[in-house]
Design an enzyme around this catalytic site. Structure first.
Site, PDB file in Angstrom:
ATOM      1  N   ARG A 118      11.412 -39.338  77.723  1.00 56.65           N
ATOM      2  CA  ARG A 118      12.075 -40.368  78.521  1.00 56.65           C
ATOM      3  C   ARG A 118      12.276 -39.880  79.957  1.00 56.65           C
ATOM      4  O   ARG A 118      12.460 -38.703  80.200  1.00 56.65           O
ATOM      5  CB  ARG A 118      13.414 -40.691  77.847  1.00 56.65           C
ATOM      6  N   LYS A 183      18.061 -29.695  70.116  1.00 57.33           N
ATOM      7  CA  LYS A 183      17.109 -30.797  70.044  1.00 57.33           C
ATOM      8  C   LYS A 183      16.017 -30.525  69.009  1.00 57.33           C
ATOM      9  O   LYS A 183      15.345 -29.489  69.031  1.00 57.33           O
ATOM     10  CB  LYS A 183      16.473 -31.044  71.422  1.00 57.33           C
ATOM     11  N   ARG A 317      25.358 -36.876  79.345  1.00 57.96           N
ATOM     12  CA  ARG A 317      25.680 -35.456  79.211  1.00 57.96           C
ATOM     13  C   ARG A 317      27.012 -35.299  78.498  1.00 57.96           C
ATOM     14  O   ARG A 317      27.944 -36.078  78.744  1.00 57.96           O
ATOM     15  CB  ARG A 317      25.759 -34.785  80.592  1.00 57.96           C
TER      16      ARG A 317
END
Length: 323
Positions: A118, A183, A317
């Site tokens: 993205r 992640k 964030r």
């Protein structure tokens, strides 16, 4: 169809996948090429991120077991209009754009030279280590109702992982698959078409399976391999399970919208009750995650009330502490 050089690269991987060391001469004889050419092919594989150890007097061996995806087995296992398995491509999303688009067509690659996530971020895509794929989906739903689509894709991945015995995976709104803040995968949804003829949706996914640390130099955030959560996981079976789960979720999404997934989303929402900051250009909005609405917009609890946040070009964030 793979080029002759790609077929030679595949053959070397298949040879080394049997385990043990193979001399350059032995590989050259199997491929009916020169030893010098084998050396160039080995270098190419290493540049693509495949872990190959070279030992003087013994030859070459893989640093870890490698399982190449099997195109015919995938075609037999999955209900697709079309499927392409590429050894090398620039980006599976790009392969589905324009004339390459087809509803329920799956493009899978073992290596992406220009994989991206993205907001144009690079997606590191070493060879035969992770999963990189894109699925075409044509829908008559208005674009306003597609805000929750990337969340639905995330839910499908979490459900497939749970069937593999991997629990505790969460989704960071709007498109990151994460485990304990690290992640594990990412989702990139791209739209084209018009309101009259329907929208062409390209759903791209990258998932870390057993990526070598040496190949992950360009990743700027904490990440994790699926291999760390479950040993000896099969990329082939994982891909089949994820696609089947996604196709089921897409059917539900087309019929009931994101609203029908709200309960499931609450179970995997990494942002819920966390202090977060929404960044859009120069503007920063601080608040606390309060779930999502029926269209998949993030609900941000601020000092002035709850503010809906739409994916667009914003970034999210985490701030220190919980609410």
């Amino acid at each position: 169809m793979a080029s002759q050089k790609e077929q030679q690269l595949i053959e070397i991987i298949n040879i080394l996948s049997k385990g043990g060391f193979y001399s350059g001469q032995a590989i050259a004889e199997k491929l009916e090429v020169s030893r010098a050419y084998v050396w160039k092919l080995i270098q190419q594989l290493q540049e693509f991120g495949l872990g190959i150890e070279s030992v003087t007097g013994r030859g070459y061996c893989l640093e870890y077991p490698v399982e190449l995806l099997d195109e015919q087995a995938l075609k037999q296992a999955l209900q697709l209009s079309k499927m392409e398995l590429r050894l090398i491509t620039d980006s599976t999303n790009e392969a589905l754009k324009g004339d390459g688009f087809e509803h329920n067509k799956l493009v899978v690659a073992e290596y992406q030279s220009a994989g991206r996530g993205r907001r144009g971020r690079q997606w590191v895509s070493p060879l035969a280590s992770n999963l990189y794929w894109s699925l075409g989906w044509k829908t008559q739903l208005p674009v306003q109702q597609l805000g929750g689509l990337s969340l639905v894709v995330g839910l499908a991945i979490v459900s497939a992982l749970e069937r593999f015995g991997v629990s505790g995976v969460e989704v960071k709104w709007p498109n990151d698959i994460r485990f304990q803040g690290r992640k594990l995968g990412g989702i990139l949804v791209e739209l084209s078409g018009d309101m009259v003829g329907g929208l062409n949706v390209i759903i791209g996914v990258g998932m870390n399976v057993h990526m070598a640390s040496s190949a992950a130099g360009g990743i700027e955030q904490e990440w994790i391999n699926l291999q760390e959560l479950k040993k000896d996981i099969s990329r082939q079976q994982l891909l089949i399970d994820v696609i089947e789960q996604l196709q089921s979720h897409l059917k539900q999404f087309a019929e009931g919208g994101f609203e029908s997934f709200i309960e499931h989303w609450r179970d995997v929402d990494e942002c819920f009750n966390k202090k977060i900051a929404i960044v859009q250009g120069e503007e920063v909005i601080n608040g606390v995650g309060a779930g999502v609405d029926n269209n998949g917009a993030l609900l941000l609890q601020t000092g002035k009330g709850i503010k809906p946040i739409y994916a667009g070009e914003v970034s999210l964030r985490f701030r220190e502490g919980v609410h």
